[in-house]
Design a protein around this motif. Structure first.
Motif, mmCIF file in Angstrom:
data_model
loop_
_atom_site.group_PDB
_atom_site.id
_atom_site.type_symbol
_atom_site.label_atom_id
_atom_site.label_comp_id
_atom_site.label_asym_id
_atom_site.label_seq_id
_atom_site.Cartn_x
_atom_site.Cartn_y
_atom_site.Cartn_z
ATOM 1 N N CYS A 303 0.846 -1.205 0.000
ATOM 2 C CA CYS A 303 0.000 0.000 0.000
ATOM 3 C C CYS A 303 0.879 1.252 0.000
ATOM 4 O O CYS A 303 2.002 1.225 0.513
ATOM 5 C CB CYS A 303 -0.859 0.053 1.262
ATOM 6 S SG CYS A 303 -1.950 -1.341 1.453
ATOM 7 N N THR A 305 3.262 4.252 -0.190
ATOM 8 C CA THR A 305 4.656 4.361 -0.615
ATOM 9 C C THR A 305 5.265 2.990 -0.908
ATOM 10 O O THR A 305 6.027 2.826 -1.861
ATOM 11 C CB THR A 305 5.439 5.085 0.503
ATOM 12 O OG1 THR A 305 5.020 6.446 0.503
ATOM 13 C CG2 THR A 305 6.934 5.026 0.297
ATOM 14 N N GLN A 351 6.562 -1.039 5.496
ATOM 15 C CA GLN A 351 7.456 -0.480 6.518
ATOM 16 C C GLN A 351 7.119 -1.086 7.866
ATOM 17 O O GLN A 351 7.970 -1.622 8.557
ATOM 18 C CB GLN A 351 7.319 1.045 6.533
ATOM 19 C CG GLN A 351 8.303 1.804 7.417
ATOM 20 C CD GLN A 351 8.040 1.712 8.910
ATOM 21 O OE1 GLN A 351 8.951 1.393 9.682
ATOM 22 N NE2 GLN A 351 6.830 1.931 9.341
ATOM 23 N N SER A 352 5.837 -1.001 8.224
ATOM 24 C CA SER A 352 5.417 -1.382 9.582
ATOM 25 C C SER A 352 5.240 -2.882 9.755
ATOM 26 O O SER A 352 5.405 -3.412 10.851
ATOM 27 C CB SER A 352 4.086 -0.709 9.907
ATOM 28 O OG SER A 352 3.097 -1.159 8.979
ATOM 29 N N GLY A 353 4.828 -3.549 8.688
ATOM 30 C CA GLY A 353 4.496 -4.977 8.806
ATOM 31 C C GLY A 353 3.173 -5.207 9.519
ATOM 32 O O GLY A 353 2.823 -6.330 9.858
ATOM 33 N N VAL A 404 5.140 10.306 9.635
ATOM 34 C CA VAL A 404 4.097 9.559 8.917
ATOM 35 C C VAL A 404 4.469 9.417 7.439
ATOM 36 O O VAL A 404 4.242 8.378 6.815
ATOM 37 C CB VAL A 404 2.721 10.251 9.096
ATOM 38 C CG1 VAL A 404 1.722 9.767 8.064
ATOM 39 C CG2 VAL A 404 2.192 9.970 10.499
ATOM 40 N N ALA A 405 5.086 10.461 6.880
ATOM 41 C CA ALA A 405 5.505 10.375 5.475
ATOM 42 C C ALA A 405 6.735 9.480 5.382
ATOM 43 O O ALA A 405 7.768 9.757 5.976
ATOM 44 C CB ALA A 405 5.818 11.766 4.952
ATOM 45 N N SER A 406 6.594 8.426 4.624
ATOM 46 C CA SER A 406 7.679 7.452 4.537
ATOM 47 C C SER A 406 8.794 7.984 3.643
ATOM 48 O O SER A 406 8.534 8.445 2.530
ATOM 49 C CB SER A 406 7.083 6.169 3.962
ATOM 50 O OG SER A 406 7.953 5.125 4.151
ATOM 51 N N LEU A 490 2.312 11.762 -3.858
ATOM 52 C CA LEU A 490 1.785 11.280 -2.566
ATOM 53 C C LEU A 490 2.415 12.066 -1.411
ATOM 54 O O LEU A 490 1.722 12.504 -0.477
ATOM 55 C CB LEU A 490 2.065 9.771 -2.415
ATOM 56 C CG LEU A 490 1.702 9.141 -1.076
ATOM 57 C CD1 LEU A 490 0.215 9.251 -0.785
ATOM 58 C CD2 LEU A 490 2.111 7.665 -1.034
ATOM 59 N N LYS A 491 3.752 12.250 -1.474
ATOM 60 C CA LYS A 491 4.429 12.988 -0.397
ATOM 61 C C LYS A 491 3.858 14.387 -0.282
ATOM 62 O O LYS A 491 3.537 14.853 0.807
ATOM 63 C CB LYS A 491 5.932 13.130 -0.683
ATOM 64 C CG LYS A 491 6.839 11.948 -0.491
ATOM 65 C CD LYS A 491 7.078 11.502 0.901
ATOM 66 C CE LYS A 491 6.026 10.534 1.324
ATOM 67 N NZ LYS A 491 6.308 9.120 1.131
ATOM 68 N N VAL A 611 -1.333 1.623 9.412
ATOM 69 C CA VAL A 611 -2.772 1.573 9.140
ATOM 70 C C VAL A 611 -3.287 0.161 9.456
ATOM 71 O O VAL A 611 -3.362 -0.708 8.599
ATOM 72 C CB VAL A 611 -3.076 1.998 7.688
ATOM 73 C CG1 VAL A 611 -4.579 2.058 7.451
ATOM 74 C CG2 VAL A 611 -2.464 3.362 7.413
#
Ligand code: M6R
Length: 614
Positions: A303, A305, A351-353, A404-406, A490-491, A611
């Motif tokens: 999802c 980035t 990123q988060s998994g 929050v912005a990757s 997106l950024k 998320v």
């Protein structure tokens, strides 16, 4: 998304809870609250807005919150607007509950509870959980048993923290689809959605499995799976390495942009042989070689980035290994009954998994049981659900990403994906050693090139002034730069709130050219690559229609600034790896525009870092 912190200790725990919430701010939230048991009563405070508002409210009567057991929460609204009455903890009688996730069947449960006489003060799904536990506790006055009886009644994915005035020594927690860790102290124990919240008080953690219910007291931790007591390993972590502060930077995002040369270098070291840099390390994914040698197709799921990183990888896989590769946003894939062909490598990038859509999409592919399915997590969090549920773990070594912005997660994803392409290519002999050696040597130049591109910061800051009052913006790229155009858009939209679209420049004349006028800034990613001449023609189309161009071009491109065309030169880099380097200017541009517009750069409105709901 929502964040949970809980503590049971000899000392007063209010400050531990508040500090924990501050450390979870990066997850995104709109209100915060806490409850502490003191003198046989629940003392609760809840505030809309930042955790600091809660800290200030607690400071008015700090003695109310001098207690040894409590739970706290940052809420990211799902059911009901951000409002004090919807903030957690939710209370029913002597019970307080904090909740992360969604109870899907809350509406019918609510009806049943109302019929029984329970009164609801919020619009949340969580209040149902508090009343249900209260109801069952009346029949079984044991908090653990009551919680255990409630869990099968709830549909959805969630994590919970629960306390009861009559059991002031017990903190109950549940993990079912949303992240939760136990922090192990000496004579004190803790819970949190992310271990980062607890690093000031412990570096020893237990990671609960899905479905685990745990009872924590000051001196004991009991964990139950399917009603049976189980043990979970204690992991001791290097707190220094996991800690994250802003240092001298104004925002986490800027710090993380600047960390990219090091983060990329670390990720490369994991795979490149330091004694012979034209070779992959023998131990890089070595124990998975059998699995990788059998794959005939690649399916990438991700999802935001992470999806853009997957789009770049599609070009790389197909061009360098000739293996077919599809990439799809997980939130669509999971709902369209997709075909997963035999011998697929399913790569989940996150990123988060903990991204709910990506996890569900993975589970859907696994349910289909295609022959020879191999799943791989490309992830920045080693202890995440995604890593646990896949066959192969390929880490990105970005370190904690708080903004929050990757940013650094994205560039390390790109680098790790290229390493994977090389590994698959070498394992299946789809790439000769000369090509492999060349790409490895080009990869090793990346940290230096990223470092050099950070020197563009001042020029990009000046450029960003032209965007401050703009309403809309286009990002253009071709080939490997198309995903970077999407990522740039997106950024910009997520942190500056300016509407932005990314387009493959060849698509301009199929629609978006109609938008072009003197008020529409157009950012172009223009490395001197095989698409450069075609891209120049696209830029002419814009220029002829009075569009203002902001071009990131290679030093060797010899592009010159002119009226309505601004050029910032990016260090020369090989075409294949240019997406990694061109990520930096779009990140810096978005950052400076957002700062200029005064937005909350690290925690943009309405967004969450992880998320965990669909
Ligand atoms: O943790 P994940 O990589 O799975 O997160 C996916 C997206 O939510 C994430 O990349 C999001 O788009 C970022 N905020 C973008 O900067």
């Amino acid at each position: 998304m929502c964040g949970i912190v809980g503590a049971v200790a000899e000392r007063n725990i209010a400050n531990i809870l508040l500090e924990g919430l501050k450390r979870l701010e990066y997850r995104g939230y709109d209100s915060a609250g806490l409850t502490v048991i003191r003198d046989g009563e629940l003392h609760r405070e809840r505030q809309v807005g930042k955790v600091q508002a809660l800290v200030d409210a607690v400071a008015i009567n700090p003695e109310f919150f001098d207690g040894h057991i409590g739970i706290a929460h940052t809420r990211w609204a799902t059911h009901g607007e951000p409002a004090q009455r919807n903030a957690h903890p939710h209370v029913s009688g002597k019970i307080a509950v904090v909740h992360n996730g969604i109870v899907e069947n809350y509406a019918e449960l609510k009806e049943e509870l109302i019929a029984k006489g329970y009164e609801f003060t919020s619009q949340t799904d969580t209040e149902v959980v508090a009343h249900l536990i209260n109801d069952l506790y009346k029949q079984t006055p044991d908090l653990l048993e009551a919680v255990r009886a409630v869990i099968p009644l709830l549909h959805g994915a969630f994590a919970l923290g629960i306390v009861h005035v009559d059991s002031p020594e017990e903190l109950i927690t549940v993990r079912l689809g949303s992240p939760l860790v136990i922090g192990v102290g000496i004579g004190e124990n803790f819970i949190a959605s992310d271990q980062l919240a607890l690093l000031p008080v412990t570096n020893r953690f237990m990671y609960l499995e899905e479905g685990d219910i745990a009872k924590l007291t000051r001196n004991s931790i009991q964990i139950f799976a399917d009603g049976v007591e189980v043990s979970r390993k204690i992991h001791e972590i290097d707190a220094q390495q996991h800690n994250a502060d802003k240092g001298e930077f104004k925002h986490y995002m800027l710090k993380e942009i600047y960390e990219q040369p090091d983060a990329v270098a670390r990720t490369l070291e994991m795979a490149i042989d330091s004694t012979n840099t034209s070779k992959l390390r023998d131990d890089f994914l070595q124990r998975h070689e059998d699995k990788l040698s059998g794959i005939r197709n690649i399916q990438i799921l991700a999802c935001g980035t992470s999806y853009h990183a997957g789009m770049v990888a599609k070009y790389w896989f197909e061009n360098l290994t000739r293996l077919p590769c599809s990439v799809e946003v997980a939130s669509e894939f999971r709902y369209r009954n997709p075909v997963v062909v035999d011998n697929s490598l399913v790569i989940c990038i996150s990123q988060s998994g903990e991204t709910a859509d990506t996890l569900s999409a993975l589970r859907d592919t696994q349910k289909q049981k295609p022959t020879g399915l191999v799943s791989l997590a490309l992830c920045n969090v080693a202890t995440s659900s995604l890593v646990r549920e896949t066959d192969i773990y390929l880490p990105t070594l970005a370190g904690p990403e708080i903004g929050v912005a990757s940013t650094k997660a994205f560039t390390t994803q790109l680098v790790a994906l290229m390493l994977l392409v090389l590994k698959v290519g070498a394992t299946q002999q789809r790439m000769d050693s000369e090509r492999l050696g060349t790409l490895l040597s080009e990869l090793q130049q990346l940290p230096g090139q990223l470092y050099a591109s950070l020197h563009l910061d001042a020029a990009i800051k000046t450029m960003s002034e032209s965007f401050e009052d703009k309403k809309s913006c286009l990002f253009l790229g071709r080939g490997l730069q198309f995903p970077i155009a999407l990522e740039g858009a997106l950024k910009l939209k997520e942190i500056s709130y300016i509407h932005a679209e990314g387009y493959a420049a060849g698509e301009l004349k199929h629609g978006p050219l109609a938008l072009v006028d003197k008020d529409m800034p157009i950012v172009v990613l223009a490395p001197k690559d095989s698409m450069f001449d075609k891209l120049k023609a696209n830029m002419q189309e814009v220029h002829a229609r009075h569009g203002e161009l902001f071009v990131f071009a290679s030093e060797s491109s010899k592009m010159v600034a002119e009226d309505r065309m601004h050029v910032v030169y990016v260090p020369d880099v090989c075409e294949t790896l240019a997406p990694v380097v061109y990520s930096i200017p779009v990140q810096l541009l978005s950052y400076h525009v957002a700062v200029m517009r005064g937005t909350d750069v690290d925690q943009p409105r309405n967004l969450a870092k992880s998320v965990t709901v669909e």
